[in-house]
Each structure stands twice: as structure tokens, then as C-alpha cells.
Design an enzyme around this catalytic site. Structure first.
Site, PDB file in Angstrom:
ATOM      1  N   CYS A 197       0.832  -1.212   0.000  1.00 46.12           N
ATOM      2  CA  CYS A 197       0.000   0.000   0.000  1.00 46.12           C
ATOM      3  C   CYS A 197       0.868   1.265   0.000  1.00 46.12           C
ATOM      4  CB  CYS A 197      -0.925   0.002   1.219  1.00 46.12           C
ATOM      5  SG  CYS A 197      -1.800   1.571   1.405  1.00 46.12           S
ATOM      6  N   SER A 239      -3.175   8.260   6.081  1.00 48.65           N
ATOM      7  CA  SER A 239      -1.708   8.318   5.975  1.00 48.65           C
ATOM      8  C   SER A 239      -1.122   9.651   6.430  1.00 48.65           C
ATOM      9  CB  SER A 239      -1.281   8.032   4.529  1.00 48.65           C
ATOM     10  OG  SER A 239      -1.884   8.943   3.633  1.00 48.65           O
TER      11      SER A 239
END
Ligand SMILES: N[C@@H](CCC(=O)N[C@@H](CS)C(=O)NCC(=O)O)C(=O)O
Length: 261
Positions: A49, A102
Site C-alpha cells: 500500500c 496516511s
């Protein structure tokens, strides 16, 4: 003791791969892992990812110890959705608290852990980086469009979109006296942009042909220790991307380690 150079290469490769986490990806049938021990930072991730890689880059740059639990995102465990209702990685868990996204997790880590500060402190520079991140969205959108394009027309549209974002980055770099977006060394914005640039460099190289400053920037980023620590072998990236394209994803490729909860 004499260690053969082939063996040394292998050790280096294993160390590099470990930063992204080789833990098996837990799927729907898995039972919820016990919570992390007191003060232990846990990252819920997926080895390939790019968003989890952003966080892993910040963790590597600041040498923050953590454990990794990988999630099978095609067959998500219900217990994971209870931790992060968006069902996305990365997520962090520490002392009963959960944080996801994130950029949010990375900024939190930068604020609370020792080590060099990654987020640019100067408000004007930071504002310019945030505008650049806005244009980076075109690179990201174009990247996924190019991977998933079913015909030449869609592929061309995706490349046009990617080019629009790459052009902004190329001009930003040519107007800056600094080697990295954040300054003399890679910082927050460099690490937020890197995972998608890395993938474009690995398997959509043609998109970079007209952007010499971006190419030179990528070459500099590749020398950064955090970038190297989070680098997976190109072949593994290509294999994963192929599975992603054909909707036949296998997360547990390359080295796989089991948990010892
Ligand atoms: N906005 C999120 C995006 C994260 C994201 O899209 N992660 C992907 C894996 S690369 C994911 O979790 N996908 C699962 C899904 O879409 O259900 C972030 O910045 O953390």
C-alpha cells in the site's frame, strides 16, 4: 567468518523488505489480535500500500520502533472495520487509541516521537508544499487510471492527467535551489509523494520521459535511507500490480512471517 557476497545481498534484501512488514495479511476468518502492549505502537498496514508506505517512511526516517499487522483488504476482517470504519490502511493503535489516514498518522508520529522533525516548520514553505500536494493528486489519480485502463483512450487520458501533475512538480523542482521539496533532506511532503512516484518509476516509466527534474529528483530520493528501508524489490511490485490490475490480488508474495501474539 567469511560470508559470501550473495548471502550478504540476501541479508540486505531481507532487511530492506522488513520495513514494509512481511507479516501475513489477516483476512475475514482471522480472530482479532490482542491489543498492543503498553506504549507499543502498532501499524495496521498492507505490504504494497503506497499510503501505508508514507507512514512507514516517516517511521523509518525517525527510527520509530513499531509492530505491524497486515490486513487483507479484499477479505477484510470485521474486527478491523471496528477499529477503522473506513476499512482503509494505514491505521495506528497505541495505548487504546486509534488514528487513521496516511497524512494524519504521519503528522501525529512526527509530533509525538523524538528524532528529526519531518514536517516543514516555516509557514510559507509549508503552504507551498500543501499546494504542491494538491497537484500531486493528479499524479495519483492518473497513476491508478493508467493501471486500470481497459483501452488506449482511457490509458491516454490517465497519462495526460499524470503529466499535468508531474509538470507542476517538475517546475517546482526547477525553481527551487534545494535538492528535495522540503529542503536539504527529504521531509514530510517528499515522503507523502514518494510511494506513487516510486511505483511510476518502477512500472510506468514512460510517464516520466518529459520531466527531467522529476527524474533527477527520483534518483536523489532513491539514495535516502528511509526510502531504501521501505523499498520492495521491483519484481514484487510488478507482480502485485499485475494482480491488482486483473483483480486477482495476492498480498502474501515475497517473504512472509507469522505472528507470535
Ligand atoms: N486516504 C487514505 C487512503 C488509503 C487507501 O486507499 N489505502 C488502500 C490500500 S493502498 C486501502 O486501504 N484500500 C482498501 C479499500 O479501498 O477498501 C489514506 O491516505 O490513508
Amino acid at each position: 567468518m567469511l560470508v559470501s557476497s550473495r548471502f550478504q545481498v540476501k541479508i540486505k534484501e531481507v532487511i530492506k523488505m522488513a520495513a514494509m512488514g512481511n507479516e501475513r495479511h489477516l483476512a475475514a476468518e482471522s480472530t482479532v489480535p490482542p491489543p498492543p502492549k503498553q506504549d507499543v505502537l502498532r501499524v495496521y498496514s498492507m505490504k504494497f500500500c503506497p499510503y501505508a508506505q508514507r507512514l512507514k517512511l516517516v517511521l523509518a526516517a525517525k527510527a520509530v520502533k513499531h509492530e505491524t499487522v497486515n490486513i487483507n483488504l479484499v477479505k477484510k476482517p470485521q474486527w478491523y472495520l471496528e477499529k477503522n470504519p473506513r476499512g482503509l490502511v494505514p491505521t495506528i493503535e497505541i495505548n487504546g487509541d486509534i488514528i487513521y489516514e496516511s497524512d494524519i498518522t504521519s503528522e501525529y508520529i512526527d509530533k509525538v516521537y523524538p528524532g528529526r522533525k519531518i514536517v516543514t516548520a516555516d509557514p510559507l514553505k509549508r503552504a507551498k508544499e500543501l499546494m504542491l500536494m494538491g497537484d500531486h493528486g493528479k499524479i495519483v489519480g492518473g497513476f491508478y487510471g493508467a493501471i486500470l485502463a481497459q483501452d488506449d483512450e482511457k490509458r491516454a487520458a490517465a497519462f495526460t492527467k499524470m503529466s499535468a501533475g508531474l509538470d507542476v512538480l517538475d517546475k517546482f523542482l526547477s525553481n527551487s535551489p534545494m535538492p528535495f521539496v522540503c529542503g536539504e533532506q527529504p521531509g514530510f511532503t517528499d515522503y507523502m509523494m514518494w510511494p506513487h512516484l516510486e511505483r511510476i518509476h518502477i512500472y510506468l516509466k514512460l510517464a516520466l520521459a518529459n520531466f527531467k527534474n522529476v527524474q533527477a529528483y527520483i534518483a536523489k530520493m532513491e539514495k535516502d535511507e528511509a526510502v531504501q528501508a521501505c523499498r520492495l524489490p521491483d519484481e514484487l511490485h510488478k507482480e502485485f500490480a499485475e494482480g491488482y490490475k486483473t483483480k486477482n490480488i495476492n498480498y502474501d508474495i515475497g517473504d512472509v512471517v507469522e505472528y507470535n501474539f
